[in-house]
Design a protein around this motif. Structure first.
Motif, short mmCIF file in Angstrom:
data_model
loop_
_atom_site.label_atom_id
_atom_site.label_comp_id
_atom_site.label_asym_id
_atom_site.label_seq_id
_atom_site.Cartn_x
_atom_site.Cartn_y
_atom_site.Cartn_z
N LEU A 30 1.20 -1.44 -0.24
CA LEU A 30 -0.08 -0.33 0.12
C LEU A 30 0.62 0.88 0.24
N ALA A 31 2.17 1.24 0.36
CA ALA A 31 2.76 2.68 0.60
C ALA A 31 2.81 3.42 -0.87
N PRO A 32 2.95 2.71 -2.10
CA PRO A 32 3.03 3.55 -3.06
C PRO A 32 1.98 4.49 -2.92
N THR A 33 0.99 4.03 -2.31
CA THR A 33 -0.68 5.08 -2.39
C THR A 33 -0.66 5.63 -1.53
N LEU A 34 -0.44 5.72 -0.09
CA LEU A 34 -0.64 5.67 1.21
C LEU A 34 0.54 7.03 1.46
N ARG A 35 1.73 6.56 0.80
CA ARG A 35 2.53 7.59 1.45
C ARG A 35 2.47 9.56 1.09
N ARG A 36 2.76 10.45 1.95
CA ARG A 36 2.23 10.76 2.00
C ARG A 36 3.87 12.01 2.22
N ARG A 37 4.24 13.36 2.03
CA ARG A 37 5.35 14.85 2.51
C ARG A 37 4.88 14.64 3.61
N PRO A 61 4.03 7.98 9.02
CA PRO A 61 4.26 7.06 8.46
C PRO A 61 3.10 5.78 7.75
N VAL A 62 3.51 4.98 6.63
CA VAL A 62 2.52 4.10 6.01
C VAL A 62 2.02 3.15 7.56
N GLU A 63 3.18 2.66 8.22
CA GLU A 63 2.99 1.52 9.24
C GLU A 63 1.58 1.58 9.87
N LYS A 64 1.86 3.42 10.33
CA LYS A 64 1.39 4.21 11.12
C LYS A 64 -0.20 4.73 10.60
N ARG A 65 -0.24 4.62 9.96
CA ARG A 65 -1.71 4.73 8.90
C ARG A 65 -2.41 3.40 8.70
N VAL A 66 -1.17 2.51 8.30
CA VAL A 66 -2.50 1.24 8.31
C VAL A 66 -2.57 0.50 9.81
N LEU A 122 -8.82 5.84 8.16
CA LEU A 122 -9.50 4.67 7.71
C LEU A 122 -10.03 4.86 6.66
N MET A 123 -10.30 5.63 5.54
CA MET A 123 -10.84 5.88 4.48
C MET A 123 -9.71 5.92 3.60
N GLN A 124 -8.30 6.45 3.87
CA GLN A 124 -7.42 6.21 2.46
C GLN A 124 -7.11 5.03 2.57
N VAL A 125 -6.63 4.10 3.82
CA VAL A 125 -6.33 3.10 3.87
C VAL A 125 -7.70 1.73 2.89
#
Length: 405
Positions: free
Chosen positions: A104-111, A120-125, A156-159
């Motif tokens: 999911l990282a390519p879609t969820l990663r933010r600057r 971080p992606v891991e915390k979002r997920v 939640l909705m992003q993931v």
């Protein structure tokens, strides 16, 4: 609020305001002293805005973001938890979780921005998985991970959206049809490619056409229709219809129905039963129509052969009921009256089905403790029984009678 905390807060605000005023006066002075470089009022406003932003970015972050602790996630969960703790709280081991994050990282990663570091992606997920796996409120999850309440809903909705775009089609798919047919044959039913059923997901009262969402048990719900294989993995899902709608109507409006009717869902693999040619079929309960490619139980007065046929069909069809049970026990948000907009509910349900298949495919252990946790909710939100559908095609009746004999 404590007097000392209030005094500190007011001093910070006053200090920031004073710096902004001083900066503004300095810019005006510079502007008046310059004879050669005459700027327009808009340019001066833009320069002032950028400069004030630079000043504010040096002030303590607590002026625009709530101070929260991330110690639990950063140093306890990521560094100290073993696989059993990951399984109990995130429904999967750490290795499976990290593999999911990598997908999911390519879609969820933010600057990062000038005002705050991106999650971080891991915390979002982790935030999304925790919300899906527990009946916890948004505020409770926010406190757990040291983020704002609104951040939990947004993440939640992003993931869920990322899971559906990236993994749904690869994960909720038919797979090896021969393995599925062989699996159901060992359970007692020949040339069967899946079992179908619908389940009701409780929701809050929707703002529009609320009466359409009240099911036969009297609570608001949306319906998830699913086809599963012999191992209880979802091979096709269709969700979002109001709880008042009959299972047969939902089925007839699904892409699955159209593909089965056109003969394009399964490979062309027919067998002969007696003197009747039988295609690959799916199994449903009495609510579904009897079709050449959909077998359902006999109803009414049953002789011994009909009763034996019903037993074998029911034994195979239990796979879909067990899959729904494991889905809801693993992702207990599906029992928690989803507090989401209508367009978001289906996205969350689809993401849960995708995660179910990932966990089953990775061999993640299913804990019976999760089932006991949702039994009270099962009693509160009992599944409505759909009325039996008597319509049947003549060819379908011949196939069923040949199987019975």
């Amino acid at each position: 609020m404590e007097p000392e905390l209030l005094r500190t807060l007011l001093m910070n605000v006053a200090s920031t305001s004073r710096m902004a005023v001083e900066l503004f006066l300095q810019l005006q002075s510079d502007s008046e002293e310059s004879d050669d470089d005459i700027e327009t009022p808009d340019a001066q406003d833009t320069q002032l805005l950028v400069a004030v932003t630079d000043v504010l970015s040096t002030v303590e972050r607590r002026l625009w973001a709530r101070e929260t602790s991330t110690e639990w996630w950063d140093h306890i969960v990521l560094q100290a938890w073993d696989d059993e703790q990951w399984l109990q709280n995130f429904r999967m081991r750490k290795a499976t979780f990290m593999a999911l994050c990598a997908e999911l990282a390519p879609t969820l990663r933010r600057r990062d921005t000038r005002l705050r570091a991106a999650l971080p992606v891991e915390k979002r997920v982790a935030i999304a998985i925790w919300k899906l796996a527990t009946p916890d409120s948004y505020r409770s999850v926010a406190n757990q991970f040291g983020v704002g309440k609104s951040t939990v809903g947004m993440v939640l909705m992003q993931v869920c959206t990322a899971i559906n775009r990236t993994l749904l089609r690869r994960t909720v798919t038919l797979g090896n049809v021969q393995d599925i047919v062989d699996g159901f044959a060992e359970m007692g039913f020949p040339n069967c490619g899946g079992a179908i059923d619908g389940t009701h997901i409780p929701i809050l009262s929707p703002p529009h056409l609320a009466s359409e969402y009240v099911n036969r048990k009297g609570y608001f719900s949306v319906v998830l229709q699913a086809l599963v294989d012999h191992r209880g993995r979802f091979t096709d899902i269709y969700s979002g219809w109001p709880g008042k709608v009959h299972d047969a109507r939902i089925f007839r409006n699904s892409a699955l129905f159209r593909r089965l009717r056109a003969g394009t869902f399964f490979p062309d693999r027919k067998i002969t039963v007696g003197d009747v040619e039988m295609p690959t079929v799916i199994l449903g309960d009495p609510a579904y129509p009897l079709m050449p490619w959909l077998m359902k139980p006999y109803t009414g007065k049953l002789d011994r052969s009909k009763d034996r046929f019903n037993y074998r069909l029911s034994r195979c069809r239990m796979t879909v009921e067990c899959a729904f049970g494991r889905l809801k026990a693993r992702w207990s948000c599906l029992y928690g009256k989803l507090d989401l907009g209508e367009s978001s509910i289906s996205a969350v349900i689809s993401a849960c089905c995708t995660l179910h298949n990932i966990c089953e495919g990775k061999g993640e252990r299913f804990s019976e403790e999760w089932t006991s946790e949702v039994r009270r909710l099962e009693a509160e939100f009992a599944q409505p029984e759909s009325r039996a559908t008597r319509k049947a095609q003549q060819r379908a009746s011949r196939i069923r009678d040949a199987l019975r004999e």
